[in-house]
Scaffold this motif. Structure first.
Motif, short mmCIF file in Angstrom:
data_model
loop_
_atom_site.label_atom_id
_atom_site.label_comp_id
_atom_site.label_asym_id
_atom_site.label_seq_id
_atom_site.Cartn_x
_atom_site.Cartn_y
_atom_site.Cartn_z
N ILE A 1 0.84 -1.21 0.00
CA ILE A 1 0.00 0.00 0.00
C ILE A 1 0.87 1.25 0.00
CG2 ILE A 1 -1.60 1.36 1.41
CD1 ILE A 1 -2.80 -1.40 2.27
N ALA A 2 1.99 1.20 0.73
CA ALA A 2 2.91 2.35 0.81
C ALA A 2 3.83 2.43 -0.41
CB ALA A 2 3.74 2.26 2.09
N LYS A 3 3.71 1.47 -1.33
CA LYS A 3 4.53 1.38 -2.55
C LYS A 3 6.01 1.17 -2.24
CE LYS A 3 1.37 3.99 -5.52
NZ LYS A 3 1.23 5.03 -6.56
N ASP A 4 6.27 0.50 -1.12
CA ASP A 4 7.64 0.08 -0.79
C ASP A 4 7.79 -1.35 -1.33
OD1 ASP A 4 10.07 -0.64 0.26
OD2 ASP A 4 9.67 0.13 2.27
N PHE A 5 8.02 -1.46 -2.64
CA PHE A 5 7.94 -2.76 -3.29
C PHE A 5 9.13 -3.66 -2.97
CE2 PHE A 5 5.22 -0.04 -5.97
CZ PHE A 5 4.04 -0.75 -5.82
N ASN A 6 10.29 -3.08 -2.71
CA ASN A 6 11.43 -3.91 -2.30
C ASN A 6 11.10 -4.67 -1.03
OD1 ASN A 6 13.09 -3.18 -4.45
ND2 ASN A 6 13.93 -1.40 -3.36
N LEU A 7 10.57 -3.96 -0.04
CA LEU A 7 10.18 -4.59 1.22
C LEU A 7 8.99 -5.53 1.00
CD1 LEU A 7 10.70 -4.73 4.28
CD2 LEU A 7 9.11 -2.81 4.56
N GLY A 8 8.04 -5.08 0.16
CA GLY A 8 6.86 -5.89 -0.10
C GLY A 8 7.20 -7.24 -0.70
N PHE A 9 8.13 -7.28 -1.66
CA PHE A 9 8.50 -8.55 -2.29
C PHE A 9 9.25 -9.46 -1.31
CE2 PHE A 9 7.37 -6.67 -6.36
CZ PHE A 9 6.90 -7.77 -7.06
N LYS A 10 9.99 -8.87 -0.39
CA LYS A 10 10.66 -9.70 0.64
C LYS A 10 9.62 -10.39 1.51
CE LYS A 10 14.91 -6.94 0.97
NZ LYS A 10 15.72 -6.04 1.83
N TYR A 11 8.60 -9.63 1.93
CA TYR A 11 7.54 -10.23 2.73
C TYR A 11 6.74 -11.24 1.92
CZ TYR A 11 8.21 -6.90 6.58
OH TYR A 11 8.71 -6.20 7.65
N LEU A 12 6.53 -10.95 0.63
CA LEU A 12 5.80 -11.89 -0.23
C LEU A 12 6.54 -13.22 -0.32
CD1 LEU A 12 3.54 -12.58 -2.20
CD2 LEU A 12 4.92 -11.54 -4.03
N ASP A 13 7.85 -13.16 -0.51
CA ASP A 13 8.63 -14.40 -0.57
C ASP A 13 8.50 -15.20 0.72
OD1 ASP A 13 9.47 -13.88 -3.14
OD2 ASP A 13 11.36 -12.95 -2.52
N THR A 14 8.49 -14.47 1.87
CA THR A 14 8.33 -15.15 3.16
C THR A 14 6.96 -15.82 3.25
OG1 THR A 14 9.79 -13.55 4.24
CG2 THR A 14 8.33 -14.84 5.67
N LEU A 15 5.93 -15.12 2.81
CA LEU A 15 4.58 -15.67 2.86
C LEU A 15 4.46 -16.92 1.98
CD1 LEU A 15 2.43 -12.40 2.65
CD2 LEU A 15 2.60 -13.93 4.62
N LEU A 16 5.02 -16.86 0.78
CA LEU A 16 4.94 -18.00 -0.12
C LEU A 16 5.73 -19.20 0.41
CD1 LEU A 16 5.27 -16.10 -3.54
CD2 LEU A 16 3.20 -17.12 -2.55
#
Length: 309
Positions: free
Chosen positions: A200-215
């Motif tokens: 939501i904050a458009k911090d995509f570098n951080l977002g993709f790190k969290y996404l990898d953790t979730l997956l």
């Protein structure tokens, strides 16, 4: 002596501290909320001395005139007239979680000597200053790195950040990043919300790190899409209602939120988007949901959507 204030605040803690600081010399304090009270009630109080002393402090919350598209011309004219003749022994503090300095009523009040105070902590430097000074009074020190780590883990909510620092202060009065890292647990729910907040904050570098953790932890892409759709839909609803001039309490009641603070968080998250942009994102998420249910490579489709966002 300054006796007229507008305060913009999204933190219960800092707002209460500032009110105590401003009103400490006043024995009589009256509280109003424009959700429950009318501006005429407030004006009547402003025009009369206190019952027990000649001086009094009047606190007016949820002043929706300071934000949104509605002009509230009649109410604003009444307010300007009474403030032009306010007795020096009466202090009045107007409070709202959103104040647009570009609005005519705000400009007019500032020209009448009303002082504007912003307690929202809109950038990291403000947050560090506010919270560091707050805990100095409690003889608790915290370094910048540790504070910002807690702040991000608290979804950029100042009050949650303060609660977490108070919890850690039971272990040490000197809070370091190592202390935070060793005493803060990140469960799947924490990671899920951190992912949503980063996107939501458009911090995509951080977002993709969290996404990898979730997956890696087994989260299904379709559930992640549902989370994002819910997040953006709530932001859209709150932003739309706020533009229409509703207060946080009114919005919370309208959408069934148990705590108006949630409205403040959603409003802050929506500041970087227009209503049209939010509509487009919600439609795109709906189309993505159909893709995932139609046999597309789910992980690829999800990451493609995020890259386009």
């Amino acid at each position: 002596m300054e006796n007229k204030y507008i305060i913009k605040s999204n933190s219960f803690t800092f707002l209460n501290d500032k009110i105590k600081e401003l009103s400490k010399d006043y024995k009589e304090i009256e509280n109003f909320s424009l959700v429950e009270d009318s501006i005429d009630d407030v004006i009547e109080s402003m025009q009369h001395f206190g019952f027990f002393s000649e001086s009094k402090c009047i606190i007016v919350k949820n002043v929706k005139y300071f934000a949104g598209n509605f002009s509230y011309e009649e109410e604003c004219n009444k307010l300007k007239n009474v403030l032009s003749n306010l007795d020096d022994k009466t202090m009045v503090i107007f409070i709202n979680d959103e104040v647009l300095k570009s609005k005519k009523i705000v400009k007019d009040l500032i020209s009448l000597g009303v002082k504007f105070i912003d307690l929202t902590g809109n950038n990291e430097d403000d947050v560090v200053t506010y919270i560091t000074d707050y805990f100095k009074k409690e003889n608790i020190s915290i370094n910048r790195e540790a504070l910002l780590e807690i702040y991000k883990n608290s979804l950029n909510n100042i009050d949650i950040t303060i609660n977490e620092i108070e919890r850690l202060s039971n272990l040490s009065n000197n809070i370091t990043h190592d202390l935070v890292a060793s005493n803060t647990k990140k469960n799947d729910e924490d990671v899920t919300f951190a992912f949503s907040n980063a996107i939501i904050a458009k911090d995509f570098n951080l977002g993709f790190k969290y996404l990898d953790t979730l997956l890696k932890n087994g989260s299904e892409p379709i559930n992640i899409v549902a989370l994002l759709a819910s997040s953006f839909t709530n932001i859209y609803m709150v932003k739309s209602a706020s533009v229409d001039g509703l207060s946080d309490e009114e919005i919370a009641k309208l959408f069934g939120y148990s705590n108006p603070k949630r409205v403040g968080v959603l409003k802050r998250n929506g500041k970087i988007y227009t209503l049209d942009q939010l509509k487009d994102i919600i439609v795109s998420l709906s189309n993505l949901d159909l893709k995932l249910k139609s046999g597309y490579d789910q992980i690829y489709a999800l990451k493609e959507f995020l890259l386009d966002l």
